[in-house]
Design a protein around this motif. Structure first.
Motif, mmCIF file in Angstrom:
data_model
loop_
_atom_site.group_PDB
_atom_site.id
_atom_site.type_symbol
_atom_site.label_atom_id
_atom_site.label_comp_id
_atom_site.label_asym_id
_atom_site.label_seq_id
_atom_site.Cartn_x
_atom_site.Cartn_y
_atom_site.Cartn_z
ATOM 1 N N GLN A 1 6.138 53.190 63.490
ATOM 2 C CA GLN A 1 5.978 51.935 64.196
ATOM 3 C C GLN A 1 6.035 52.168 65.696
ATOM 4 O OE1 GLN A 1 8.681 48.941 62.706
ATOM 5 N NE2 GLN A 1 8.103 49.303 60.584
ATOM 6 N N PHE B 1 8.227 57.398 67.990
ATOM 7 C CA PHE B 1 8.067 58.317 66.866
ATOM 8 C C PHE B 1 7.868 59.746 67.371
ATOM 9 C CE2 PHE B 1 6.702 59.820 62.777
ATOM 10 C CZ PHE B 1 5.653 60.701 63.041
ATOM 11 N N TYR C 1 12.936 59.663 65.468
ATOM 12 C CA TYR C 1 12.517 58.882 66.618
ATOM 13 C C TYR C 1 13.345 59.313 67.831
ATOM 14 C CZ TYR C 1 9.585 55.386 64.244
ATOM 15 O OH TYR C 1 8.570 54.750 63.572
ATOM 16 N N LEU D 1 19.759 44.246 73.052
ATOM 17 C CA LEU D 1 18.353 44.522 73.366
ATOM 18 C C LEU D 1 17.543 44.159 72.133
ATOM 19 C CD1 LEU D 1 16.309 45.858 75.390
ATOM 20 C CD2 LEU D 1 16.702 47.989 74.126
ATOM 21 N N GLN E 1 19.317 45.632 68.948
ATOM 22 C CA GLN E 1 20.058 46.842 69.255
ATOM 23 C C GLN E 1 21.234 46.513 70.161
ATOM 24 O OE1 GLN E 1 17.898 50.054 71.211
ATOM 25 N NE2 GLN E 1 19.305 51.568 70.365
ATOM 26 N N LEU F 1 14.084 44.372 70.250
ATOM 27 C CA LEU F 1 12.896 45.213 70.232
ATOM 28 C C LEU F 1 11.856 44.670 69.267
ATOM 29 C CD1 LEU F 1 14.851 48.555 70.052
ATOM 30 C CD2 LEU F 1 13.427 47.888 71.977
ATOM 31 N N GLN G 1 14.651 57.916 71.743
ATOM 32 C CA GLN G 1 14.787 56.716 72.569
ATOM 33 C C GLN G 1 15.410 57.057 73.912
ATOM 34 O OE1 GLN G 1 17.310 53.517 71.074
ATOM 35 N NE2 GLN G 1 16.116 51.990 72.187
ATOM 36 N N ARG H 1 16.209 42.315 77.051
ATOM 37 C CA ARG H 1 17.681 42.384 77.077
ATOM 38 C C ARG H 1 18.236 40.975 77.244
ATOM 39 N NH1 ARG H 1 21.097 46.096 76.664
ATOM 40 N NH2 ARG H 1 19.592 47.779 77.025
ATOM 41 N N SER I 1 16.852 52.034 78.053
ATOM 42 C CA SER I 1 16.070 50.834 78.384
ATOM 43 C C SER I 1 14.625 50.911 77.898
ATOM 44 C CB SER I 1 16.093 50.581 79.898
ATOM 45 O OG SER I 1 17.414 50.378 80.334
ATOM 46 N N GLN I 2 14.386 51.691 76.860
ATOM 47 C CA GLN I 2 13.066 51.749 76.243
ATOM 48 C C GLN I 2 13.209 51.626 74.736
ATOM 49 O OE1 GLN I 2 10.395 54.891 77.376
ATOM 50 N NE2 GLN I 2 11.190 54.987 79.480
ATOM 51 N N GLY I 3 12.103 51.297 74.078
ATOM 52 C CA GLY I 3 12.120 51.270 72.632
ATOM 53 C C GLY I 3 11.994 52.672 72.065
ATOM 54 N N PRO I 4 12.401 52.874 70.810
ATOM 55 C CA PRO I 4 12.267 54.197 70.183
ATOM 56 C C PRO I 4 10.808 54.628 70.089
ATOM 57 C CG PRO I 4 13.764 52.799 68.930
ATOM 58 C CD PRO I 4 13.090 51.918 69.944
ATOM 59 N N PHE J 1 7.088 50.786 69.300
ATOM 60 C CA PHE J 1 8.046 49.849 69.863
ATOM 61 C C PHE J 1 7.681 49.437 71.281
ATOM 62 C CE2 PHE J 1 11.667 49.563 66.962
ATOM 63 C CZ PHE J 1 11.367 50.573 66.067
ATOM 64 N N GLY J 2 8.024 48.205 71.607
ATOM 65 C CA GLY J 2 7.915 47.734 72.972
ATOM 66 C C GLY J 2 9.165 48.103 73.751
ATOM 67 N N PRO J 3 9.218 47.737 75.040
ATOM 68 C CA PRO J 3 10.363 48.095 75.885
ATOM 69 C C PRO J 3 11.595 47.230 75.630
ATOM 70 C CG PRO J 3 8.779 46.845 77.133
ATOM 71 C CD PRO J 3 8.150 47.091 75.799
ATOM 72 N N GLY J 4 11.395 46.123 74.939
ATOM 73 C CA GLY J 4 12.536 45.279 74.608
ATOM 74 C C GLY J 4 12.801 44.159 75.594
#
Lengths: 114, 110
Positions: free
Chosen positions: A103, B46, B36, A88, A37, A90, B38, A110, B41-44, A105-108
């Motif tokens: 799905q 659902f 989704y 970022l 991202q 992910l 978001q 950077r 600084s976080q993932g998306p 997602f994790g926090p990613g």
């Protein structure tokens, strides 16, 4: 129950270097996907791993590679880093029996490439 | 994959209802519509998924007209914590990847 975890949270590299990012899926999930991202944009699909094999791949060069381990955790490797790889990254996991569009997602991680 | 079009940004105030419309004119028969959320600084995350008519959960409602060429995500009585980017996705559940557009940035003000 821990969700999707990723490490490290932040990383700084220079052009030409190589980087490895790690992901642990949510408990009970056996499928891991990776996304990139860029700032101000939506996530872009890199690839997905299932049963330790790459199942599908997006429009990313071969510099991007991955691996899935028997415990379902996964790594994303990027070689010959370019400035444009700053983003970022992910990780998302899902159980095979669940519809693919839900799905987790994790926090990613950077990544900054200088 | 069906391309989606949604507004770049929307402003609202606490307690109001926010409706985000997504256009997907070339949606295919097997495609589902998924939203989704978001935070920075976080993932998306659902929110909701639907195929036709109306779907409601504890977070939002999704309205899909009969022709399925558009859909509307409705967030009831938003709060400051609903400030986020909202993505509309359209795709076949047999496709393993999620295809995100630029999303809609929703800003909720006090």
């Amino acid at each position: 129950d821990a969700g999707v975890t990723q490490s490290p949270t932040h990383l700084i590299k220079t052009r030409g270097q190589q980087v490895t990012l790690r992901c642990s899926p949510k408990s009970g999930h056996d499928t891991v996907s990776w996304y990139q991202q860029a700032l101000g944009q939506g996530p872009q699909f890199i690839f997905q791993y299932y049963e330790e094999e790459e199942r599908q791949r997006g429009n990313f060069p071969d510099r991007f590679s991955g691996h899935q381990f028997p415990n379902y955790s996964s790594e994303l490797n990027v070689n010959a880093l370019l400035l444009g790889d700053s983003a970022l990254y992910l990780c998302a996991s899902s159980p095979t029996e669940v519809q693919q569009e839900t799905q987790y997602f994790g926090p990613g991680t950077r990544l900054l490439v200088l | 994959l069906a391309k989606t079009t949604q507004p770049i940004s929307m402003d609202s105030y606490e307690g109001q209802e926010v409706n985000i419309t997504c256009s997907h004119n070339n949606i295919a028969t097997n495609d589902y519509i998924t939203w989704y959320q978001q935070f920075p600084s976080q993932g998306p995350r659902f929110i909701i998924q639907g195929y036709k008519t109306k779907v409601t959960n504890e977070v939002a409602s999704l309205f899909i007209p009969a022709d399925r060429k558009s859909s509307t995500l409705s967030l009831p009585r938003v709060s400051l914590s609903d400030t986020a980017v909202y993505y509309c996705l359209v795709g076949d559940q047999r496709d393993y990847k999620l295809s995100f557009g630029a999303g809609t940035t929703v800003t909720v003000r006090a």
